[in-house]
Structures are given as C-alpha cells and as structure tokens.
Design an enzyme around this catalytic site. Sequence first.
Site, PDB file in Angstrom:
ATOM      1  N   GLY A 281      -0.715 -18.569 -25.009  1.00 19.30           N
ATOM      2  CA  GLY A 281      -1.142 -17.346 -25.693  1.00 19.30           C
ATOM      3  C   GLY A 281      -2.466 -16.844 -25.145  1.00 19.30           C
ATOM      4  O   GLY A 281      -3.208 -16.135 -25.813  1.00 19.30           O
ATOM      5  N   LYS A 282      -2.736 -17.202 -23.873  1.00 15.63           N
ATOM      6  CA  LYS A 282      -3.980 -16.752 -23.236  1.00 15.63           C
ATOM      7  C   LYS A 282      -4.049 -15.232 -23.207  1.00 15.63           C
ATOM      8  O   LYS A 282      -5.111 -14.655 -23.404  1.00 15.63           O
ATOM      9  CB  LYS A 282      -4.052 -17.280 -21.794  1.00 15.63           C
ATOM     10  CG  LYS A 282      -4.113 -18.776 -21.701  1.00 15.63           C
ATOM     11  CD  LYS A 282      -4.053 -19.251 -20.255  1.00 15.63           C
ATOM     12  CE  LYS A 282      -2.753 -18.955 -19.555  1.00 15.63           C
ATOM     13  NZ  LYS A 282      -1.574 -19.616 -20.116  1.00 15.63           N
TER      14      LYS A 282
ATOM     15  N   GLY B  11       2.883 -14.648 -16.990  1.00 19.36           N
ATOM     16  CA  GLY B  11       3.586 -13.656 -17.810  1.00 19.36           C
ATOM     17  C   GLY B  11       2.876 -13.471 -19.118  1.00 19.36           C
ATOM     18  O   GLY B  11       3.290 -13.989 -20.135  1.00 19.36           O
ATOM     19  N   HIS B  12       1.752 -12.780 -19.093  1.00 14.34           N
ATOM     20  CA  HIS B  12       1.028 -12.559 -20.336  1.00 14.34           C
ATOM     21  C   HIS B  12       1.713 -11.482 -21.153  1.00 14.34           C
ATOM     22  O   HIS B  12       2.049 -10.427 -20.640  1.00 14.34           O
ATOM     23  CB  HIS B  12      -0.395 -12.102 -20.052  1.00 14.34           C
ATOM     24  CG  HIS B  12      -1.231 -13.176 -19.433  1.00 14.34           C
ATOM     25  ND1 HIS B  12      -1.119 -14.495 -19.781  1.00 14.34           N
ATOM     26  CD2 HIS B  12      -2.202 -13.114 -18.509  1.00 14.34           C
ATOM     27  CE1 HIS B  12      -1.991 -15.194 -19.082  1.00 14.34           C
ATOM     28  NE2 HIS B  12      -2.650 -14.383 -18.293  1.00 14.34           N
ATOM     29  N   THR B  13       1.903 -11.779 -22.430  1.00 16.40           N
ATOM     30  CA  THR B  13       2.516 -10.785 -23.312  1.00 16.40           C
ATOM     31  C   THR B  13       1.461 -10.293 -24.286  1.00 16.40           C
ATOM     32  O   THR B  13       0.806 -11.093 -24.938  1.00 16.40           O
ATOM     33  CB  THR B  13       3.652 -11.428 -24.130  1.00 16.40           C
ATOM     34  OG1 THR B  13       4.404 -12.261 -23.255  1.00 16.40           O
ATOM     35  CG2 THR B  13       4.565 -10.384 -24.736  1.00 16.40           C
TER      36      THR B  13
ATOM     37  N   THR C   2       8.371 -14.299 -18.308  1.00 16.65           N
ATOM     38  CA  THR C   2       8.731 -13.864 -16.956  1.00 16.65           C
ATOM     39  C   THR C   2      10.200 -14.158 -16.663  1.00 16.65           C
ATOM     40  O   THR C   2      10.900 -13.346 -16.090  1.00 16.65           O
ATOM     41  CB  THR C   2       7.843 -14.589 -15.912  1.00 16.65           C
ATOM     42  OG1 THR C   2       6.489 -14.314 -16.233  1.00 16.65           O
ATOM     43  CG2 THR C   2       8.119 -14.116 -14.509  1.00 16.65           C
ATOM     44  N   THR C   3      10.661 -15.328 -17.087  1.00 16.57           N
ATOM     45  CA  THR C   3      11.986 -15.771 -16.654  1.00 16.57           C
ATOM     46  C   THR C   3      13.012 -15.831 -17.784  1.00 16.57           C
ATOM     47  O   THR C   3      14.198 -15.955 -17.531  1.00 16.57           O
ATOM     48  CB  THR C   3      11.886 -17.191 -16.063  1.00 16.57           C
ATOM     49  OG1 THR C   3      11.344 -18.044 -17.083  1.00 16.57           O
ATOM     50  CG2 THR C   3      10.985 -17.233 -14.855  1.00 16.57           C
TER      51      THR C   3
ATOM     52  N   PRO D  74      14.319 -21.012 -21.766  1.00 13.52           N
ATOM     53  CA  PRO D  74      13.869 -21.667 -22.999  1.00 13.52           C
ATOM     54  C   PRO D  74      12.780 -22.683 -22.681  1.00 13.52           C
ATOM     55  O   PRO D  74      12.846 -23.375 -21.674  1.00 13.52           O
ATOM     56  CB  PRO D  74      15.120 -22.369 -23.533  1.00 13.52           C
ATOM     57  CG  PRO D  74      16.113 -22.369 -22.434  1.00 13.52           C
ATOM     58  CD  PRO D  74      15.716 -21.308 -21.448  1.00 13.52           C
TER      59      PRO D  74
ATOM     60  N   SER E 159      -5.153 -18.368 -34.116  1.00  4.85           N
ATOM     61  CA  SER E 159      -4.287 -17.194 -34.071  1.00  4.85           C
ATOM     62  C   SER E 159      -3.083 -17.442 -34.974  1.00  4.85           C
ATOM     63  O   SER E 159      -2.487 -18.520 -34.956  1.00  4.85           O
ATOM     64  CB  SER E 159      -3.855 -16.951 -32.626  1.00  4.85           C
ATOM     65  OG  SER E 159      -2.875 -15.955 -32.572  1.00  4.85           O
TER      66      SER E 159
ATOM     67  N   GLY F 201      -0.460 -15.005 -35.504  1.00 12.35           N
ATOM     68  CA  GLY F 201       0.632 -14.050 -35.300  1.00 12.35           C
ATOM     69  C   GLY F 201       0.465 -13.376 -33.958  1.00 12.35           C
ATOM     70  O   GLY F 201      -0.545 -13.560 -33.271  1.00 12.35           O
TER      71      GLY F 201
HETATM   72  P1  GDP Z   1       0.179 -16.827 -21.974  1.00 10.16           P
HETATM   73  O1  GDP Z   1       0.871 -16.949 -20.679  1.00 10.16           O
HETATM   74  O2  GDP Z   1      -0.662 -18.032 -22.283  1.00 10.16           O
HETATM   75  O3  GDP Z   1      -0.547 -15.545 -22.163  1.00 10.16           O
HETATM   76  O4  GDP Z   1       1.280 -16.862 -23.064  1.00 10.16           O
HETATM   77  P2  GDP Z   1       2.438 -15.805 -23.291  1.00 10.16           P
HETATM   78  O5  GDP Z   1       1.842 -14.500 -23.590  1.00 10.16           O
HETATM   79  O6  GDP Z   1       3.472 -15.915 -22.252  1.00 10.16           O
HETATM   80  O7  GDP Z   1       3.119 -16.450 -24.548  1.00 10.16           O
HETATM   81  C1  GDP Z   1       2.572 -16.414 -25.688  1.00 10.16           C
HETATM   82  C2  GDP Z   1       3.571 -15.784 -26.623  1.00 10.16           C
HETATM   83  O8  GDP Z   1       3.175 -16.164 -27.898  1.00 10.16           O
HETATM   84  C3  GDP Z   1       3.547 -14.259 -26.598  1.00 10.16           C
HETATM   85  O9  GDP Z   1       4.818 -13.755 -26.896  1.00 10.16           O
HETATM   86  C4  GDP Z   1       2.572 -13.928 -27.713  1.00 10.16           C
HETATM   87  O10 GDP Z   1       2.785 -12.683 -28.316  1.00 10.16           O
HETATM   88  C5  GDP Z   1       2.869 -15.022 -28.671  1.00 10.16           C
HETATM   89  N1  GDP Z   1       1.735 -15.396 -29.501  1.00 10.16           N
HETATM   90  C6  GDP Z   1       0.433 -15.515 -29.163  1.00 10.16           C
HETATM   91  N2  GDP Z   1      -0.282 -15.924 -30.218  1.00 10.16           N
HETATM   92  C7  GDP Z   1       0.599 -16.073 -31.247  1.00 10.16           C
HETATM   93  C8  GDP Z   1       0.468 -16.502 -32.596  1.00 10.16           C
HETATM   94  O11 GDP Z   1      -0.603 -16.833 -33.072  1.00 10.16           O
HETATM   95  N3  GDP Z   1       1.608 -16.532 -33.332  1.00 10.16           N
HETATM   96  C9  GDP Z   1       2.827 -16.202 -32.845  1.00 10.16           C
HETATM   97  N4  GDP Z   1       3.879 -16.259 -33.628  1.00 10.16           N
HETATM   98  N5  GDP Z   1       2.974 -15.807 -31.563  1.00 10.16           N
HETATM   99  C10 GDP Z   1       1.885 -15.748 -30.794  1.00 10.16           C
END
Ligand code: GDP
Length: 430
Positions: free
Chosen positions: A20-21, A45-47, A302-303, A306, A415, A417
């Site tokens: 969740g970076k 793949g940051h979301t 990204t992919t 699971p 965090s 959500g």
């Molecule tokens: P990153 O590569 O570390 O940035 O992680 P990603 O963004 O690929 O994955 C993190 C996922 O977890 C994303 O879909 C975020 O929206 C989601 N996410 C981040 N923080 C939270 C949280 O506190 N709760 C929930 N349910 N989802 C979260």
Amino acid sequence: MFDSENRTVVVVGAQWGDEGKGKLVDVMAERADWVVRYQGGANAGHTVHIGEKNFVLHQIPSGILHPGVRCAIGNGVVLDPDTLAIEIDELVEDGVDVEGRLYVSDRAHLVLPYHKLLDAESSASKEIGTTGRGIGPAYEDKAARRGVRVLDLRHPDRVRQLVERGVEHANARLSHSGSSKRVDVEETLDLLARLAPRLLGISEDVGLMVYRAQQQDAAILLEGAQGSLLDVDHGTYPFVTSSNTTSGGAAVGAGIAPMSIDAVLGVVKAYTTRVGNGPLPTEIEGALGEEIRRLGNEFGATTGRPRRCGWFDAVVVRYAARVNGLTGLAVTKMDVLDTLDELAICTGYDVDGELHTEFPGDIAALEKLVPRYEMMPGWKTPTRDARTLGALPAAARAYLDRIEELCETPITYVSVGTRRDQIIGLHEHV
Ligand code: GDP
C-alpha cells in the site's frame, strides 16, 4: 510527515511488496515538493483511489496526482519508454497536468522489446514468477554494460551500435533456450526513433535536480517499489526482484547522498502477502487464506495474479526495520481483518527444534521452519471510519501495540481503507 527535521524521506515496502505504498505516498505527497522513484520499472503497480477514479501507476510516481508536486524517475529505474508514453497520455486524458512536472534521469536504462521477450521466454523467470515486463533482463544488460540509457538517444549512431549488440545477445539467448522467436534491430530502432524526442524532452540530471531541491530545503519523497524481502541482496534470493528495494537503493537510484536521507518509513500490511513463488513462512492455506485474499482484494494491480496471504510476520518486519533503518511504520489494511475472530502474529521461527528470531538468508532454512505464533483476539468491529487511534477498538490497538513492540519501530500511520482520507496519523514525524 515532513517537518523541519525530516526533509528527505524514503518510503519502502517492508514485506514482499503491495503493502500500500502507493496510498501512503499519495497521502504524504500532499506536503511534498518532489516525489522520486529510485528502482524497479513498469513492474510496480501503485493503485491510488481518488474520488470515483482508480489510478494504477506503473512507472510515474503517484505524486503526479497532486498538482504542484514535481516527479522524477531516477537513474536506478529501468524505464519502459513505450508504456511511459501510454501512462502519460492516460494521465493527460484524465485531466492530470503533466507538463513541466515530470522528469526522467538521463542515466536511466531503457527496457526494450527484446528484454520483454527474453523475460517471457525464460524458464527461470517463470519459476520465480516475474511480471514478464523485461525488468530482469534490462538490469542484466545494465550490469553487463550492454544497456541503452536515455542519454544515448541523443546519439543515433551509438543507439544503433548498442541495440545491435543487445539484439545479438538476446537472439543468442533465445536460440540457446530453444525458443523459435527472434528480435529485430530495425523494429527496436524504429520504436526508439519514435519515442526519443518525447523522452529527451523530459530527460534531466535527476540527481542534480534533487540535490538542488535539497539545498533549498524542499520536501522530497523517495518512493520505493516492491518490498524489502524482494531486494536482490536482502530478500529471499533467488525469489527476488533485480534491484535494491531497500533504503540504501534510494540514495544510489536517485543519485543523492545517503547522509541526506532524514527518515525512512516502512509500509506493512496488518498481515502478509506475497505474489509469485518463494518462501512465505506465515502462509495461511485453505479457506481462511482465501477469505483474507477476498477481503483484502489481494490480486496484483499489474498482473491480476492472486496474492498468497499469511499472518503478520514480526521476524520479517523487524529484519526490514534493521536493513532499512526504519524510523517509522505505516500499517495498512487494518480494516481487512475486521471480521476475524482471532489473529496470529509470528514472533519467531522453529528450525530443527531451535528458535530463530533473525530472518535467515538461506531459503532452505525458510522452507523447513515452523512459525511460532502468538494469538490475539480479533476486534470484530468495522475500523474504516476511525480517524484517530482512540476511535479504534481496544483489540485493534492492542494488536498494533504488539506489532510496534515486536518490530521495535514506532507506528506512525494506520490505514483503514482504500480512500485517501481513511488514514490515522499517529505522530508528527516519522
Ligand atoms: P503498493 O504497490 O505497495 O502501492 O500496493 P498496491 O497499491 O499495489 O496495493 C495496495 C492495494 O491495497 C491497493 O488496491 C490499495 O487501494 C489498497 N489499500 C491500501 N491501503 C488500504 C487499506 O488500508 N485498506 C484496504 N482495504 N485497502 C487498502
């Protein structure tokens, strides 16, 4: 996060990535002047969820979603010029102003079509479970001094020479591995000729730009990709990525002095996940593992693959705290655990009847260890609306306290959500 003491801050994943970076960087970018990526490539793949929109950023720092923040892709990143152009176009389409705010290091190496083909055709890549985006082969060429850098695009003759050498090497590898596929010099050169003006238009000496920004006391966020346990030196080798994901890599990959880093924030999930093969000591098999995967939506950005899910592993995070010099922890996805009756935290590993509390370098040891768990009661209450620590159920606070204690690092963010506002900030600084 940023205060008068902490001006250059690194954000790293302290598990196996996907912690969740992206969300944390997005929250912190609000007060940043610069966000810089320092390693990895389009396999990140940051979301980031903003309003009704989901942005998945593979190469461009998520700070780009904050107007006024300048973003840079450092020399340590291997850059896919084709997908970078697509990513920029998509942002512009969504109304994000990128002009004059995005720079790429002139020293960054390029991921070329033959790197992607090598990745796709390699049995070793399949075994490790790479994303197939050519990152590994591009880093290989970099180390073998065969790589093409952004600045080479200024010299078409040099690019031709380098691509010819790269293609020759790639074709020899393909032939050796029994693949019937081959790559073509002219196709690669055509692609580069098409993209060069755009890329050169935003190429800069990023290290120098960041240095100058530091001299002006700017708030600089260095954004890591993947996680510490995927670091090529400190991760579960060979099931790792091809770069240094840990905070040391931030200095090298952005081109700045290690002493200029003021703080390092480690992002961890309230549990553990891993995508692809390789050791995951606390993996939860069966229905509960699947349930956490469903609750946490643990499928790669990204992919779509699971992710394997496991309990929080304090041995891993304490190790990551040491290797990165973590000054703070951000615990994400607390809300995912809201419905569980009971939670386990791994406090050590039993290997052949002996207790280990340090993370081993030998994956043979990881494969035979038995995690030692401490059980904690679940909180069985939704946490998504909590905005202060006090608003969390007592059992959730106890869980966080225990994590903090076992990992020997203060928790600075929780965090609860996916949304930007679903965050609890615990301390003024990291
Ligand atoms: P990153 O590569 O570390 O940035 O992680 P990603 O963004 O690929 O994955 C993190 C996922 O977890 C994303 O879909 C975020 O929206 C989601 N996410 C981040 N923080 C939270 C949280 O506190 N709760 C929930 N349910 N989802 C979260």
